[in-house]
Design an enzyme around this catalytic site. Structure first.
Site, PDB file in Angstrom:
ATOM      1  N   ASP A 196       0.758  -1.124  -0.040  1.00 58.66           N
ATOM      2  CA  ASP A 196       0.066   0.029  -0.014  1.00 58.66           C
ATOM      3  C   ASP A 196       0.898   1.196  -0.163  1.00 58.66           C
ATOM      4  OD1 ASP A 196      -2.023  -1.500   0.053  1.00 58.66           O
ATOM      5  OD2 ASP A 196      -2.768  -0.951   2.056  1.00 58.66           O
ATOM      6  N   ASP A 197       0.311   2.429  -0.241  1.00 58.77           N
ATOM      7  CA  ASP A 197       0.837   3.711  -0.293  1.00 58.77           C
ATOM      8  C   ASP A 197       1.817   4.093  -1.152  1.00 58.77           C
ATOM      9  OD1 ASP A 197      -0.812   3.812   2.092  1.00 58.77           O
ATOM     10  OD2 ASP A 197       0.913   3.475   3.293  1.00 58.77           O
ATOM     11  N   HIS A 202      -7.057   3.890   1.276  1.00 57.04           N
ATOM     12  CA  HIS A 202      -6.397   4.076   2.211  1.00 57.04           C
ATOM     13  C   HIS A 202      -6.684   4.066   3.635  1.00 57.04           C
ATOM     14  CE1 HIS A 202      -2.470   5.726   4.066  1.00 57.04           C
ATOM     15  NE2 HIS A 202      -3.180   6.858   4.036  1.00 57.04           N
TER      16      HIS A 202
END
Length: 263
Positions: A12-13, A126
């Protein structure tokens, strides 16, 4: 011969900062990460996307409502900056989210398409915001329209952090799972990877537990980073620990011991 269970490892991210991007790119080259979820709201996103396009891993939209600033004018009128996660959850559960969320989703989607040159391979959120009331219908509609899978936060398996896992399921995860099942939207059977992000947590022990708990086709989300921490990153130390383990021989050994192959 015992059949190996498949596991998707999604970082993620991507796009958040140089350290996060470096770590994810290195681990994808090693074959330790099999999907990448992209945060497109930071100004640096177009440049980050150029480096990502060289890889062949599935890349998804990491829909953001808690980090930095909105992309769309429609939502900036209500939120010059995104709220903290706790504030967002409270607003969502009380049905008090502002107008402009659908426009914000479309703006982030188009920002992904403009930089990558195609639609994302999947959608998630998110801090799992894609499952929240008021957000979930927007994501479900987009997934149906584009024929995309969505991250399942309705069945979050251990070990540990039971309260946090139950909160994720209760704050829209179970409703999301029901909607995906009824509408035929693709999703993994379970999610693993929930942790507290304390730098002293034994990340290897956590992963070994997740590998034991994960059914075939499950998704494990992670947050690696490499090098000097990105400014203002509250989980930088935990990211470095994830990076070290996921890139190590120990991770490969643990996969073999658990009878798991990366998919």
């Amino acid at each position: 011969m015992t059949q190996l269970r498949r596991l998707v490892v999604c970082a993620d991210d991507y796009g958040l900062g140089p350290a996060v991007d470096r770590g994810i790119l290195v681990l994808t080259e090693q074959g330790r990460i099999t999907a990448v979820s992209c945060l497109v709201t930071p100004p640096r996103w177009p440049a980050a996307a150029r480096a990502l396009q060289e890889g062949a891993e599935p890349t998804g939209l990491h829909f953001n409502l808690t980090e930095g600033e909105p992309v769309s004018a429609a939502l900036r009128g209500a939120w010059p900056r995104f709220p903290a996660l706790g504030t967002l959850i409270g607003l969502a559960l009380r049905g008090r989210l502002p107008e402009g969320l659908a426009e914000e989703f479309q703006a982030q989607l188009q920002r992904f398409v403009a930089a990558v040159g195609r639609a994302p391979d999947f959608i998630d959120g998110h801090q799992h915001v894609h499952a929240l009331p008021g957000v979930r219908p927007i994501v479900i509609a987009a997934a149906q329209s584009l024929g995309l899978p969505v991250r399942n936060t309705g069945r979050v398996l251990g070990p540990g952090f039971a309260f946090k896992r139950r909160v994720i399921e209760a704050c829209g995860g179970r409703a999301l799972l029901g909607a995906m099942r009824s509408r035929g939207i693709g999703h993994a059977p379970a999610l693993v990877g929930v942790r507290g992000f304390h730098p002293r947590e034994d990340y290897r022990a956590l992963v070994r537990g997740w590998l034991r708990a994960a059914p075939d086709g499950a998704l494990m989300f992670c947050h690696p980073a490499l090098g000097a921490p990105d400014a203002g990153d509250p989980i930088a130390a935990a990211r470095a620990g994830e990076m070290a383990y996921l890139g190590s021989d120990a991770f490969a050994e643990d996969l073999v011991e658990a009878g798991v192959t990366l998919a």
